[in-house]
Write an enzyme that holds these catalytic residues in place. Structure first.
Site, PDB file in Angstrom:
ATOM      1  N   HIS A  66       0.837  -1.199   0.000  1.00  0.00           N
ATOM      2  CA  HIS A  66       0.000   0.000   0.000  1.00  0.00           C
ATOM      3  C   HIS A  66       0.872   1.249   0.000  1.00  0.00           C
ATOM      4  CE1 HIS A  66       0.751  -1.165   4.178  1.00  0.00           C
ATOM      5  NE2 HIS A  66       0.774   0.122   4.445  1.00  0.00           N
ATOM      6  N   GLY A  67       0.248   2.351  -0.356  1.00  0.00           N
ATOM      7  CA  GLY A  67       0.950   3.613  -0.347  1.00  0.00           C
ATOM      8  C   GLY A  67       0.008   4.768  -0.594  1.00  0.00           C
TER       9      GLY A  67
END
Length: 155
Positions: A66-67
């Protein structure tokens, strides 16, 4: 926050071919580009940066890379079922075959955390994972992911 808020059928990859963590992230960035319109390299760099902080391989064959990316207007998800499990530096040192990529705007704050928790909770369900591992059809996988989300009242 439902999985259907994050994921479209176009964001489901039923047979991702990758032999390494880096290659898997590259392929996921390519698919994320298709659903978000953001530059593939920008997505890939964001994912690599996050992995440097610590692995997103959470165990039991599951990874949740994720980011946050400022240009996003909402949260996006991409789900992939790998053709063959790969080493993802997971906390339990087991190879990964189910990957749920989550991208959020910089301003997402609590929504990003809620989405991560939602995805994590769903993928902790061994019955759901067994069904996901048993299908290589994007529509069927999408249905499993979105139905399990709405049926999982513990959210």
């Amino acid at each position: 926050m439902e999985i259907s808020d994050l994921l479209t059928v176009e964001g489901v990859v039923p047979k991702l071919s990758a032999t390494s963590k880096k290659q898997a992230l590259q392929e996921l960035a390519k698919r994320a580009h298709a659903v978000t319109g953001l530059e593939e390299r920008r997505i890939f760099d964001t994912l690599l940066e996050r992995e440097r902080l610590g692995t997103t391989g959470v165990g039991n064959g599951i990874a949740i890379p994720h980011g946050k990316i400022a240009e996003l207007d909402r949260l996006y998800g991409v789900f992939a079922r790998l053709e063959k499990p790969i080493d993802f530096d997971s906390v339990d040192e087991q190879p990964v075959d189910l990957v749920f990529l989550l991208l959020a705007p910089e301003s997402a704050g609590a929504d990003h955390l809620k989405a991560l928790a939602r995805v994590s909770r769903m993928l902790r369900d061994q019955n759901i994972c067994k069904k996901l591992r048993g299908s290589d059809n994007a529509d069927a996988l999408f249905s499993l992911l979105t139905e399990s989300s709405t049926n999982n009242v513990a959210a």
